[in-house]
Design an enzyme around this catalytic site. Structure first.
Site, PDB file in Angstrom:
ATOM      1  N   CYS A   1       8.757   0.929   7.511  1.00  0.00           N
ATOM      2  CA  CYS A   1       8.476   2.357   7.211  1.00  0.00           C
ATOM      3  C   CYS A   1       7.186   2.792   7.887  1.00  0.00           C
ATOM      4  CB  CYS A   1       8.419   2.625   5.720  1.00  0.00           C
ATOM      5  SG  CYS A   1       9.926   2.224   4.861  1.00  0.00           S
TER       6      CYS A   1
ATOM      7  N   LYS B   1       4.937  -2.869  -7.071  1.00  0.00           N
ATOM      8  CA  LYS B   1       4.204  -3.723  -6.131  1.00  0.00           C
ATOM      9  C   LYS B   1       3.057  -4.442  -6.832  1.00  0.00           C
ATOM     10  CE  LYS B   1       5.167  -0.618  -2.233  1.00  0.00           C
ATOM     11  NZ  LYS B   1       6.113  -1.333  -1.379  1.00  0.00           N
TER      12      LYS B   1
ATOM     13  N   GLN C   1      -0.563  -0.749  -1.431  1.00  0.00           N
ATOM     14  CA  GLN C   1      -0.716  -2.144  -1.027  1.00  0.00           C
ATOM     15  C   GLN C   1      -2.010  -2.770  -1.535  1.00  0.00           C
ATOM     16  OE1 GLN C   1       1.502  -4.019   0.238  1.00  0.00           O
ATOM     17  NE2 GLN C   1       2.998  -2.427   0.665  1.00  0.00           N
TER      18      GLN C   1
ATOM     19  N   HIS D   1       2.163   4.527   6.127  1.00  0.00           N
ATOM     20  CA  HIS D   1       3.572   4.376   5.730  1.00  0.00           C
ATOM     21  C   HIS D   1       4.213   5.764   5.840  1.00  0.00           C
ATOM     22  CE1 HIS D   1       6.874   3.806   2.780  1.00  0.00           C
ATOM     23  NE2 HIS D   1       6.714   2.508   2.945  1.00  0.00           N
TER      24      HIS D   1
END
Ligand code: PLP
Length: 407
Positions: free
Chosen positions: A365, A227, A204, A124
């Site tokens: 991104c 997240k 993530q 990212h």
């Protein structure tokens, strides 16, 4: 392991129960941000309604209560990722700020001209640009591990990149575009053999995979609350004690000092040395509630449900003619990027929205990764614990309608 009751879980998330363009909302943008359960919203409301005061700096009851709630959240995070010490948990704004913190601090104590920093082609931007800043500032060089056609890191090339000039390896645990779960145990082992520290971008992974920082033996692990069913504006840097001791502070201000005089300032103990200014108290308390929520469901149950969704969605999407999945590694989190032949991803995203389906379209991104796969953008469906096979069916049916529309 137990099968989760998804209907019951969905009832915990107020936002999910709404219509968009006269269709039930199908929220498939969980890599971008997740929705929040009532318990997280309530914890933050309770804080503002009953316990709000500035922390660590007053003697009255209210402030002590606020401090306690804030520090309780630190303990929850410590246990959640199995850190050895609570002072290895530093609260920041999010993954982006966390990586900037580590990069900047290391640039002032560990990285010099001619040194090398190893990242990968699937990072990212927030795990690329801070290291470019470091290179500009110090004269170090960025080295990039290539990504194979199915979206895996080339471990041989990774090993070949390491040498006596390598000062850090900074890599994502799981890719926000490809879904790939990187072989981080192996990466850490190879890097540590050469005494090179490893930073993992856990943005993530932390809500979708079990994370044990002691078992991994990583040097830094960084993630965002929003997240993982928590609030925005809050995140965590886990750093091994020895690194946090070695690093200078990131920002100067209140709370991070021991003593200030004009000739010289000494710094507070860990972790406060890295927590300058008034913290996001409500956010951190909300993050603590998010950890409680995840643990209440059980990480292994979450993994199992999301892996089922991934397998089902992959099968169903592959049936659509002209659909190409980008990222087909054998180990993936519940993230599927794809393109539809002849239709721009932005058009697909806009059309899906008219059926109530929320997916992300764009470069995510990760512009260098788009370049690697020769696409300007992808459509990305990403799953959370509250998603269902029925929602994947709606995605697939809607994609077929979009194709018919654009024919
Ligand atoms: N790293 C990865 C892999 C991400 O997917 C993201 C956000 O999408 C980030 C870092 C940045 O996270 P944040 O915007 O919460 O700082």
């Amino acid at each position: 392991m137990k099968k989760l009751n998804i209907t019951k879980i969905r009832a915990d998330f107020p936002l999910l129960h709404q219509q968009v363009h006269n269709h039930p909302l199908v929220y498939l943008d969980n890599s971008n941000t997740t929705q929040k359960p009532q318990s997280v919203i309530q914890a933050m409301n309770d804080y503002y309604e009953h316990d709000n005061a500035n922390i660590h700096r007053s003697v009255y009851n209210l402030s002590e209560r606020a401090t306690q709630l804030f520090e309780n959240a630190r303990d929850k995070i410590k246990h959640f990722i199995n850190a050895k010490h609570r002072h290895e948990i530093v609260f920041v704004k999010g993954t982006t700020e966390g990586i900037n913190l580590v990069a900047d601090c290391l640039s002032r104590c560990h990285i010099n001209a001619g040194d090398e920093i190893v990242i990968s082609a699937m990072e990212h931007h927030s795990n690329i640009v801070p290291w470019q800043f470091v290179c500009e500032k110090t004269g170090a060089h960025l080295k990039v591990i290539p990504v194979s056609e199915n979206g895996e890191l080339d471990l041989q090339k990774f090993t070949d990149l390491l040498n006596e000039k390598t000062r850090i390896v900074a890599i994502t645990h799981a890719s926000n575009v490809l879904g790939t779960i990187n072989p981080i145990e192996k990466i850490i082992e190879i890097a540590h053999e050469k005494n090179i520290p490893v930073l993992l971008d856990g943005a993530q992974a932390v809500a979708h995979l079990p994370v044990d920082v002691q078992k991994l033996d990583c040097d830094f692990y960084i993630f965002s609350a929003h997240k993982m069913y928590g609030p925005t504006g809050t995140g965590v840097v886990y750093g091994k004690e020895k690194w946090l001791h070695a690093m200078p502070p990131y920002q100067g201000g209140g709370s991070m000092i021991q003593q200030v005089t004009f000739p010289k300032t000494t710094y507070a103990d860990l972790p406060y040395k890295f927590e300058a200014g008034t913290s996001n108290m409500a956010g951190v308390i909300g993050l603590g509630a998010a950890v409680d929520y995840i643990q209440h469901l059980g990480m292994e149950n979450i993994v199992s449900h999301e892996q089922d969704l991934l397998a089902y969605a992959t099968r169903q999407l592959q049936k659509i003619p002209g659909l190409r999945i980008i990222g087909t590694a054998p180990e993936k989190i519940g993230v599927i990027s794809f393109i539809l032949e002849g239709i721009h991803p932005h058009d697909v995203g806009t059309a899906l929205d008219t059926y109530g389906v929320a997916v992300r379209v764009g470069h995510h991104c990760a512009m260098p990764l788009m370049e690697r796969f020769g696409v300007p953008a992808t459509i990305r469906a990403s799953f959370g614990v509250y998603n269902t096979e029925e929602e994947i069916d709606v995605l697939v049916e809607s994609l077929l309608k979009v194709q018919a529309l654009f024919k």
